[in-house]
Design an enzyme around this catalytic site. Structure first.
Site, PDB file in Angstrom:
ATOM      1  N   LYS A 129       0.662  -1.151   0.263  1.00 26.66           N
ATOM      2  CA  LYS A 129       0.104   0.364   0.080  1.00 26.66           C
ATOM      3  C   LYS A 129       0.705   1.475   0.228  1.00 26.66           C
ATOM      4  CE  LYS A 129      -4.061   1.874   0.623  1.00 26.66           C
ATOM      5  NZ  LYS A 129      -5.041   0.088  -0.174  1.00 26.66           N
ATOM      6  N   ASP A 169      -6.566   3.850  -4.495  1.00 33.97           N
ATOM      7  CA  ASP A 169      -7.409   4.656  -3.140  1.00 33.97           C
ATOM      8  C   ASP A 169      -8.342   5.477  -3.066  1.00 33.97           C
ATOM      9  OD1 ASP A 169      -7.747   2.543  -1.086  1.00 33.97           O
ATOM     10  OD2 ASP A 169      -6.938   4.827  -0.429  1.00 33.97           O
TER      11      ASP A 169
HETATM   12  P1  NDP Z   1     -12.932   8.105  -3.007  1.00 30.86           P
HETATM   13  O1  NDP Z   1     -11.912   8.951  -2.803  1.00 30.86           O
HETATM   14  O2  NDP Z   1     -13.583   8.085  -3.797  1.00 30.86           O
HETATM   15  O3  NDP Z   1     -13.609   8.459  -2.177  1.00 30.86           O
HETATM   16  C1  NDP Z   1     -13.569   8.066  -0.453  1.00 30.86           C
HETATM   17  C2  NDP Z   1     -14.513   8.722   0.257  1.00 30.86           C
HETATM   18  O4  NDP Z   1     -15.052   8.579   1.455  1.00 30.86           O
HETATM   19  C3  NDP Z   1     -15.428  10.467  -0.362  1.00 30.86           C
HETATM   20  O5  NDP Z   1     -17.086  10.419  -0.633  1.00 30.86           O
HETATM   21  C4  NDP Z   1     -14.505  11.419   1.269  1.00 30.86           C
HETATM   22  O6  NDP Z   1     -15.436  12.515   1.498  1.00 30.86           O
HETATM   23  C5  NDP Z   1     -14.815  10.180   2.517  1.00 30.86           C
HETATM   24  N1  NDP Z   1     -14.115   9.856   3.114  1.00 30.86           N
HETATM   25  C6  NDP Z   1     -13.161  10.328   3.074  1.00 30.86           C
HETATM   26  N2  NDP Z   1     -12.055   9.812   4.571  1.00 30.86           N
HETATM   27  C7  NDP Z   1     -12.795  10.619   5.469  1.00 30.86           C
HETATM   28  C8  NDP Z   1     -13.213  10.964   6.826  1.00 30.86           C
HETATM   29  N3  NDP Z   1     -11.650  11.273   7.202  1.00 30.86           N
HETATM   30  N4  NDP Z   1     -14.073  11.260   6.782  1.00 30.86           N
HETATM   31  C9  NDP Z   1     -15.282  11.473   6.472  1.00 30.86           C
HETATM   32  N5  NDP Z   1     -15.484  10.798   5.482  1.00 30.86           N
HETATM   33  C10 NDP Z   1     -14.463  10.390   4.298  1.00 30.86           C
HETATM   34  O7  NDP Z   1     -12.583   6.711  -2.161  1.00 30.86           O
HETATM   35  P2  NDP Z   1     -12.585   4.921  -2.172  1.00 30.86           P
HETATM   36  O8  NDP Z   1     -14.230   5.115  -2.859  1.00 30.86           O
HETATM   37  O9  NDP Z   1     -11.794   4.370  -3.401  1.00 30.86           O
HETATM   38  O10 NDP Z   1     -12.344   4.589  -0.895  1.00 30.86           O
HETATM   39  C11 NDP Z   1     -12.909   4.900   0.133  1.00 30.86           C
HETATM   40  C12 NDP Z   1     -12.575   2.978   1.493  1.00 30.86           C
HETATM   41  O11 NDP Z   1     -12.725   1.983   0.076  1.00 30.86           O
HETATM   42  C13 NDP Z   1     -10.945   2.855   1.555  1.00 30.86           C
HETATM   43  O12 NDP Z   1     -11.185   2.808   2.947  1.00 30.86           O
HETATM   44  C14 NDP Z   1     -10.514   1.945   0.846  1.00 30.86           C
HETATM   45  O13 NDP Z   1      -9.438   2.219   0.997  1.00 30.86           O
HETATM   46  C15 NDP Z   1     -11.215   1.535   0.175  1.00 30.86           C
HETATM   47  N6  NDP Z   1     -11.375   0.577  -0.707  1.00 30.86           N
HETATM   48  C16 NDP Z   1     -10.758   1.218  -1.613  1.00 30.86           C
HETATM   49  C17 NDP Z   1     -10.846   0.328  -2.915  1.00 30.86           C
HETATM   50  C18 NDP Z   1     -10.803   0.534  -4.112  1.00 30.86           C
HETATM   51  O14 NDP Z   1     -11.237  -0.151  -5.001  1.00 30.86           O
HETATM   52  N7  NDP Z   1     -11.184   1.767  -4.495  1.00 30.86           N
HETATM   53  C19 NDP Z   1     -10.541  -1.488  -3.258  1.00 30.86           C
HETATM   54  C20 NDP Z   1     -11.047  -1.527  -1.336  1.00 30.86           C
HETATM   55  C21 NDP Z   1     -11.386  -0.659  -0.401  1.00 30.86           C
HETATM   56  P3  NDP Z   1     -14.911  13.927   0.584  1.00 30.86           P
HETATM   57  O15 NDP Z   1     -15.156  13.317  -1.015  1.00 30.86           O
HETATM   58  O16 NDP Z   1     -15.666  14.920   1.433  1.00 30.86           O
HETATM   59  O17 NDP Z   1     -13.269  13.243   1.972  1.00 30.86           O
END
Ligand code: NDP
Length: 450
Positions: A129, A169
């Site tokens: 990662k 991510d």
């Molecule tokens: P994105 O950046 O596309 O979206 C993240 C979302 O979560 C946004 O809506 C963001 O809001 C919100 N968010 C992030 N950090 C915070 C925080 N500290 N407090 C509140 N809201 C938060 O990321 P992903 O959708 O790709 O990833 C989401 C999760 O899924 C993560 O844990 C990631 O590790 C996991 N994941 C992702 C994969 C992938 O294929 N993308 C695969 C497996 C797991 P804002 O826009 O306001 O920051």
């Protein structure tokens, strides 16, 4: 509270000592070690040659300076990370996260989880990662490009299709992967498509990769529901986040007849009792890169609750799918969800539920799918993207999605059966940790002490 077996407790103590100030990493290791007592009771040979200690220590950790120039001509400095945790199963594989909260402990927890997740997919990929404390929010495309180019200028020497293959991510989507792939290609003078996944469809990306994590979590959660003769149809569902994972979770849940009533971003959450309008959410988040609260004004219905003034988990639902970030669902949230009748929780994010929350769900008999199993669809489809790149082939959406569906069903079944075999029926946390561990432990033994 689940305990770590006496034989494994010194390993945990050493991890805490050696990685001071990294609570998320300790939490991730603790959860796995709590499950492994059942394994070493049956197979004490796994304690030989410090196999489990070795698994808790990354093979390599890279930390580097990322200087770049903003639109005002000012030089900015960020910190870049890549933790190459385990290559027992194949090249290191795992996403890059760009978010101001990123530090080495966060990257280590994610890398550690990734080892078991990747093993569960049954595909030949190791665990790693990376990321940076860079915040893409509010930055122009030019600033993001210059940051990505500087990041890759240092990282490229550690990557390669047979060495380490990053993906997206939080904060890293198609735009960022494009800039990083362009810079890698330029620096190496190689069109090495298999070095990054999550690429655009015009230069080696895989159909269904964008949808894969959200779709995959939906398949997994549906499989859990089906063990009790239930399905999504008609079930009120809450999905936190509104990024890549959340959006495609909402899409798939809706296709199964689930009614998704709430989602969020870091500014707060929205509720629309009529069911969320996903096209509008995509327009706000994917096109305008806006804030989720805009939904209420543009749609003319629903309401918005600002961050800090309530929790999305206060919204009553039968299925909860946390898809934003780590430790976003606390013990208190879990108690509320249980009180409101939640039946299943599928983790789209990595480690979104605190240990107290997991305990609360499990004690209440809620079906709980841990992220390392439930969200493995993203990395599984990344591995399918690598397969397509290696064979210079391109699969249809249907073909790729069908492979994803089969992989998620297999992961579900393997967690379910392993939990039964090790005396914890219905406990997907134990099932995922043990099934993942055994797959990694076997090649580690074969390789000797390295
Ligand atoms: P994105 O950046 O596309 O979206 C993240 C979302 O979560 C946004 O809506 C963001 O809001 C919100 N968010 C992030 N950090 C915070 C925080 N500290 N407090 C509140 N809201 C938060 O990321 P992903 O959708 O790709 O990833 C989401 C999760 O899924 C993560 O844990 C990631 O590790 C996991 N994941 C992702 C994969 C992938 O294929 N993308 C695969 C497996 C797991 P804002 O826009 O306001 O920051």
């Amino acid at each position: 509270m689940p305990q770590i077996d006496d034989k494994l407790a010194p390993i945990y103590e050493q991890v805490v000592r050696r990685n001071a100030g990294e609570p998320e990493f300790h939490q991730a290791v603790r959860e796995v070690l709590e499950s492994l007592g059942r394994v070493v009771a049956k197979r004490p040979d796994y304690l030989e040659d410090a196999l489990i200690e070795r698994l808790c220590e990354p093979e390599r950790q890279i930390i580097f300076r990322v200087p770049w120039t903003d639109d005002k001509g000012q030089v900015q400095i960020n910190r870049g990370f890549r933790v190459q945790f385990s290559s027992a199963m194949g090249p290191y594989k795992g996403g890059l996260r760009f978010h101001p909260s990123v530090n080495v402990g966060i990257i280590k927890f994610l890398g550690f989880e990734q080892i078991f997740k990747n093993a569960l997919t049954g595909l030949p990929i190791g665990g790693g990662k990376g990321g940076s404390d860079f915040d893409p929010k509010g930055r122009s495309d030019g600033e993001v490009m210059r940051f990505c180019q500087s990041f890759m200028t240092e990282l490229y020497r550690h990557l390669g299709e047979y060495t380490d293959v990053p993906a997206g991510d939080i904060g890293v989507g198609g735009r960022e992967i494009g800039y990083m792939f362009g810079q890698y290609k330029r620096l190496t003078n190689r069109y090495e498509a298999g070095v990054l996944t999550g690429k655009g469809l015009f230069y080696g990306g895989s159909l269904a990769r964008t949808e894969a994590t959200g779709y995959g979590n939906t398949y997994f959660t549906r499989a859990m529901l089906q063990t009790g003769g239930e399905d999504f149809d008609g079930k009120t569902t809450v999905v936190s986040g509104s990024g890549n994972v959340a959006i495609y979770t909402i899409e798939k849940v809706q296709s199964y007849g689930g009614k998704v009533v709430a989602c969020s971003d870091s500014s707060g959450y929205i509720v629309d009792e009529n069911g969320l309008d996903l096209d509008l959410i995509k327009e706000i988040k994917e096109v305008r890169r806006g804030r989720i609260g805009e939904y209420v004004r543009l749609k003319g219905q629903g309401y918005f609750v600002k961050s800090g003034e309530g929790s999305i988990w206060d919204v009553p639902c039968q299925v909860a799918m946390p898809s934003a970030t780590q430790n976003e669902l606390t013990g208190k949230d879990a108690a509320k969800l249980v009180k409101n009748g939640v039946q299943a929780v599928g983790e789209g994010a990595n480690m979104p539920s605190t240990p107290e929350a997991i305990r609360t769900f499990q004690q209440a008999g809620v079906k709980f799918g841990p992220g390392k199993a439930a969200n493995a669809g993203g990395v599984a489809t990344s591995a399918l993207e690598m397969q397509q790149n290696a064979s210079r082939d391109r699969w249809s959406f249907e073909q790729t999605e069908a492979r994803l569906a089969t992989i998620m069903r297999d992961i579900h079944d393997s967690c379910y059966e392993t939990a039964e075999e090790f005396g914890a029926p219905g406990d997907y946390v134990i099932g995922a940790n043990i099934a993942g561990f055994i797959r990694v432990a076997e090649p580690m033994r074969a390789f000797g002490v390295i």
